[in-house]
Each structure stands twice: as structure tokens, then as C-alpha cells.
Design an enzyme around this catalytic site. Sequence first.
Site, PDB file in Angstrom:
ATOM      1  N   ARG A 130       5.622   8.650  -0.460  1.00 57.27           N
ATOM      2  CA  ARG A 130       6.280   7.761   0.515  1.00 57.27           C
ATOM      3  C   ARG A 130       7.676   8.244   0.886  1.00 57.27           C
ATOM      4  O   ARG A 130       8.559   7.428   1.148  1.00 57.27           O
ATOM      5  CB  ARG A 130       6.358   6.328  -0.018  1.00 57.27           C
ATOM      6  N   ARG A 176      10.961   3.265   4.826  1.00 61.53           N
ATOM      7  CA  ARG A 176      12.021   2.306   5.149  1.00 61.53           C
ATOM      8  C   ARG A 176      13.348   2.530   4.440  1.00 61.53           C
ATOM      9  O   ARG A 176      14.349   1.937   4.807  1.00 61.53           O
ATOM     10  CB  ARG A 176      11.523   0.884   4.880  1.00 61.53           C
ATOM     11  N   ARG A 198      10.986   3.022  13.841  1.00 57.77           N
ATOM     12  CA  ARG A 198       9.990   1.971  13.612  1.00 57.77           C
ATOM     13  C   ARG A 198      10.191   0.813  14.595  1.00 57.77           C
ATOM     14  O   ARG A 198       9.229   0.200  15.040  1.00 57.77           O
ATOM     15  CB  ARG A 198      10.138   1.490  12.159  1.00 57.77           C
ATOM     16  N   ASP A 229      -1.467   6.380   7.094  1.00 52.04           N
ATOM     17  CA  ASP A 229      -1.703   5.395   6.041  1.00 52.04           C
ATOM     18  C   ASP A 229      -3.142   5.528   5.572  1.00 52.04           C
ATOM     19  O   ASP A 229      -4.006   5.979   6.329  1.00 52.04           O
ATOM     20  CB  ASP A 229      -1.436   3.970   6.541  1.00 52.04           C
ATOM     21  N   TYR A 256      -8.944  -2.901  -0.347  1.00 55.68           N
ATOM     22  CA  TYR A 256      -8.321  -3.543   0.819  1.00 55.68           C
ATOM     23  C   TYR A 256      -9.388  -4.080   1.780  1.00 55.68           C
ATOM     24  O   TYR A 256      -9.230  -5.135   2.386  1.00 55.68           O
ATOM     25  CB  TYR A 256      -7.400  -2.559   1.550  1.00 55.68           C
TER      26      TYR A 256
HETATM   27  O1  CP3 Z   1       5.683   9.366   3.279  1.00 55.82           O
HETATM   28  C1  CP3 Z   1       4.503   9.280   2.893  1.00 55.82           C
HETATM   29  O2  CP3 Z   1       4.174   9.245   1.689  1.00 55.82           O
HETATM   30  C2  CP3 Z   1       3.404   9.321   3.936  1.00 55.82           C
HETATM   31  C3  CP3 Z   1       2.950   8.087   4.460  1.00 55.82           C
HETATM   32  C4  CP3 Z   1       2.201   7.048   3.624  1.00 55.82           C
HETATM   33  C5  CP3 Z   1       2.279   5.671   3.936  1.00 55.82           C
HETATM   34  N1  CP3 Z   1       1.390   5.010   3.158  1.00 55.82           N
HETATM   35  C6  CP3 Z   1       3.167   5.089   4.962  1.00 55.82           C
HETATM   36  C7  CP3 Z   1       3.448   3.643   4.946  1.00 55.82           C
HETATM   37  C8  CP3 Z   1       1.291   7.193   2.571  1.00 55.82           C
HETATM   38  C9  CP3 Z   1       0.873   8.434   1.801  1.00 55.82           C
HETATM   39  C10 CP3 Z   1       0.772   5.882   2.297  1.00 55.82           C
HETATM   40  C11 CP3 Z   1      -0.258   5.615   1.291  1.00 55.82           C
HETATM   41  C12 CP3 Z   1      -0.673   4.236   1.026  1.00 55.82           C
HETATM   42  N2  CP3 Z   1      -0.753   3.188   1.915  1.00 55.82           N
HETATM   43  C13 CP3 Z   1      -1.171   3.796  -0.218  1.00 55.82           C
HETATM   44  C14 CP3 Z   1      -1.360   4.672  -1.450  1.00 55.82           C
HETATM   45  C15 CP3 Z   1      -0.102   4.972  -2.154  1.00 55.82           C
HETATM   46  C16 CP3 Z   1       0.548   3.763  -2.789  1.00 55.82           C
HETATM   47  O3  CP3 Z   1       1.707   3.509  -2.415  1.00 55.82           O
HETATM   48  O4  CP3 Z   1      -0.061   3.138  -3.657  1.00 55.82           O
HETATM   49  C17 CP3 Z   1      -1.476   2.438  -0.094  1.00 55.82           C
HETATM   50  C18 CP3 Z   1      -2.022   1.539  -1.183  1.00 55.82           C
HETATM   51  C19 CP3 Z   1      -1.238   2.062   1.266  1.00 55.82           C
HETATM   52  C20 CP3 Z   1      -1.477   0.740   1.914  1.00 55.82           C
HETATM   53  C21 CP3 Z   1      -0.242   0.163   2.435  1.00 55.82           C
HETATM   54  N3  CP3 Z   1       0.421   0.612   3.548  1.00 55.82           N
HETATM   55  C22 CP3 Z   1       0.477  -0.944   1.914  1.00 55.82           C
HETATM   56  C23 CP3 Z   1       0.079  -1.727   0.676  1.00 55.82           C
HETATM   57  C24 CP3 Z   1       1.568  -1.145   2.746  1.00 55.82           C
HETATM   58  C25 CP3 Z   1       2.561  -2.265   2.651  1.00 55.82           C
HETATM   59  C26 CP3 Z   1       3.556  -2.043   1.600  1.00 55.82           C
HETATM   60  C27 CP3 Z   1       4.744  -1.389   2.191  1.00 55.82           C
HETATM   61  O5  CP3 Z   1       5.291  -0.465   1.571  1.00 55.82           O
HETATM   62  O6  CP3 Z   1       5.151  -1.856   3.278  1.00 55.82           O
HETATM   63  C28 CP3 Z   1       1.552  -0.133   3.748  1.00 55.82           C
HETATM   64  C29 CP3 Z   1       2.542   0.078   4.821  1.00 55.82           C
HETATM   65  C30 CP3 Z   1       3.194   1.408   4.911  1.00 55.82           C
HETATM   66  N4  CP3 Z   1       2.550   2.618   4.752  1.00 55.82           N
HETATM   67  C31 CP3 Z   1       4.560   1.655   5.214  1.00 55.82           C
HETATM   68  C32 CP3 Z   1       4.727   3.052   5.237  1.00 55.82           C
HETATM   69  C33 CP3 Z   1       5.980   3.821   5.555  1.00 55.82           C
HETATM   70  C34 CP3 Z   1       5.607   0.600   5.535  1.00 55.82           C
HETATM   71  C35 CP3 Z   1       5.291   0.014   6.860  1.00 55.82           C
HETATM   72  C36 CP3 Z   1       6.493  -0.374   7.666  1.00 55.82           C
HETATM   73  O7  CP3 Z   1       7.274   0.493   8.070  1.00 55.82           O
HETATM   74  O8  CP3 Z   1       6.601  -1.571   7.932  1.00 55.82           O
END
Ligand code: CP3
Length: 354
Positions: free
Chosen positions: A34, A38, A47, A84, A160
Site C-alpha cells: 500500500r 492516503r 483522489r 485493488d 468480500y
Molecule cells: O500501493 C499499493 O499497495 C497498490 C494498491 C493496492 C490497494 N489495495 C489500493 C487501495 C493494493 C495492493 C490493495 C490490496 C487490497 N485491497 C487488499 C489486500 C492487502 C491488504 O491490505 O490486506 C485488500 C483486502 C483490499 C480491499 C480494500 N480496498 C479494502 C478493505 C479497502 C478499504 C480500506 C482502506 O484502506 O481504505 C480498500 C480501498 C483501497 N485500496 C484504498 C487504496 C489506496 C483506499 C481507498 C481510498 O483512497 O479511499
Amino acid sequence: MTQASKKSSQQAAKKMLRALNGETLESPPVWLMRQAGRYLPEYRELRRKAAGFLDLCYTPDYAVEVTLQPIRRFGFDAAILFSDILVVPHALGQKVWFEEGAGPRLDALQEPGDLARLSRAGLHDTLAPVYETLRRLSRELPPETTLIGFAGAPWTVASYMLEGGSSKDFAAGKRWAYGDPAAMQRLIDLLVDATGDYLVAQIDAGAEAVQIFDSWAGVWPEAHLRRWCLAPAKALVARVKAERPGVPVIVFPRGAGLLYEVYADECGADALGLDTTVPLGWARQALQPKVCLQGNLDPLLLVAGGTSLREGVEEILRFLAGGPFVFNLGHGIVPQTPPEHVAEMLAQIRAWRG
Ligand code: CP3
């Protein structure tokens, strides 16, 4: 030298690929799960311009820019595609949306009959912008930076799809797995096939390594972890190895505990991502002789900074940098992380001489 062998020797020189291929480096390559997100003001600004989170993932101009932001700021050894794990259920035909502050939402599969709503037919059409993002990134990244593609592991994505979002107890997934294992198997098999298609296409678009995120592997009793997490990971690694040999695969079975050793023995991955709880001495002795390791700094140490952060980093380097190793977190970076702490951590890792 032919063009192809020139390209492969350049790639072999990338620190990240050398470590994944089993080399021990003087100071390990580093990237963070990640790393785009943010905690960076430049991400928050972009964003705000996007119509929504999925719009960010499916607009190559945005996704390329967001992927590059942490590379420009910190010069990580690897860039991970900005996308994602939930684009796969979306591309299979499920409704997926992100609510501000509430995280991901999906129209949950209620019963086995709902599986008929899902189809791989439109997968590559929906995901075409992701492939375009990878093609552009492979042209734009600095030559020393490795481009990582990724997907969620079948169980984590299924959780999910069945819960309709994040979960604390995974009750819907467990109800399917324990109550109707044949239906659960159909869903997992569909995800193995779709995810395999997706990873191979990411490699063809420029991904030089791929990571499979099984963030929720740690919720199962052993027999079920073997069936719903280990077996699908093994099938995915085998598919990538058969179709695109030479591309390293990282598997991150978060929470697998002692079963990390079974992953090291059986899943065929080039590297295992360690979560924060895996004991370093045990990992060095039981896992590192078999696979490259990646991990496992507590993301909250990166929030805290100071002496606790320095000691945490030092300890990981002392235990794991003497073998094939990629420095990373034990789970994703959290939004409240001060970017200065990331810079301090990087300086410490880069000054390390094993
Ligand atoms: O920088 C990176 O690593 C690449 C991008 C990336 C994202 N999600 C962007 C993202 C990667 C590799 C993921 C993987 C992901 N997404 C996982 C597996 C890794 C982990 O963290 O366990 C999971 C379970 C998800 C599902 C997901 N996506 C959730 C549960 C959420 C909400 C929680 C959160 O952090 O907001 C997301 C949203 C998400 N995915 C964001 C980002 C940057 C935030 C969204 C926003 O900007 O509002």
C-alpha cells in the site's frame, strides 16, 4: 548481445528481482504494501479529482500517476501497480463500490444459485485499463525499479464477495465452506481461473513479478486453510510458472502461523510475505533456507517513528538480511503514517551492510 538477452540481463540486475531469485544482497531491496495511498498528500489531492476509487483504478492517467508518486518521493526498489483486489469480482460481473469512510461494498452472493451471475467472459475487457496502466508504467519507471503486478488470493476475494464488504468474523464465508463445500469450491475454482487469467495478462502487459494477497488466510482451522488458501495459491503459482516461466511469484498468506512452513514446502512461490507476528528467528531457520522472505515491520511502528521504529527495523535486518530478503511491512501502510518516517526507515535500510 541480442535484444532479448540484453533486456534479461538488465532485469537480472534489478535488486528486487535478484532477491526474489534467491540472491543475498548487501542491503536488501525495499518496497511497502500500500505504498501508494492516503498517507501521501499528493495521493489525496488526485483522489479528490477522480469520480470514485474504481475510477482511479480504471483511468490509466490516474493509476500511472498514483503508482509513480511513492517512487518519485522515496525511490523504492519496486513499484506496485495501483489497483485493488476487488477489480476481479467487479470484472466477473458483481457490483462493487467504495463508500467514503466505509471501505468496499459489494452486492453479496446470498446463495449458490447467485454464482450463475458471475462470468469470466468480460474479464479482459473490464480490466483492459489495468493492462494499459502496466504498459505505460513499464515505459515510465526508472530502469532499476521492478514493476509488481498483483491480485487477491481466491479466499480473500471470496470473503468480500460473500460478506458484501469487510468482515470481523467471516461468518458468510464459513457458512458456505462448512455448510456447502461444493458451492464454495465452485466459487474458489472460478476465482483461481479468473485470477490466473488476470495475472498472466498483467505479466504480458509488463509486470515483472506478481504478488498474491491472502490477507485473511489466518481465520481458518488447518484443514480449511489447506483447502481454501494453500491449494488455490499452489494452483495459481503453478499456472504462472507453466505459462510465464521465470516470473517470480510472491505469496502473502497473512496469519498462516506455523503453516508458513507448509507454504514454503508446498506452494511453489519464490517468496513468502511474512505478517508482523511471524517470529524472526523461526523464519530465518525454518523458512529462509527454502524461499526468499519479504516483510514484516509492524505498520504501526512506522506511525510511531523514533527509537521504536529504529529498533524494529534493525531487528528485522539482523535476522533476515543475511539471506534472500525483501524489506517490507507485515501488512499495508496505514493512512496516518507520517511520510518522514518512511524516509527515515529507508535511510536506515540503505545504510545497512550485511
Ligand atoms: O500501493 C499499493 O499497495 C497498490 C494498491 C493496492 C490497494 N489495495 C489500493 C487501495 C493494493 C495492493 C490493495 C490490496 C487490497 N485491497 C487488499 C489486500 C492487502 C491488504 O491490505 O490486506 C485488500 C483486502 C483490499 C480491499 C480494500 N480496498 C479494502 C478493505 C479497502 C478499504 C480500506 C482502506 O484502506 O481504505 C480498500 C480501498 C483501497 N485500496 C484504498 C487504496 C489506496 C483506499 C481507498 C481510498 O483512497 O479511499
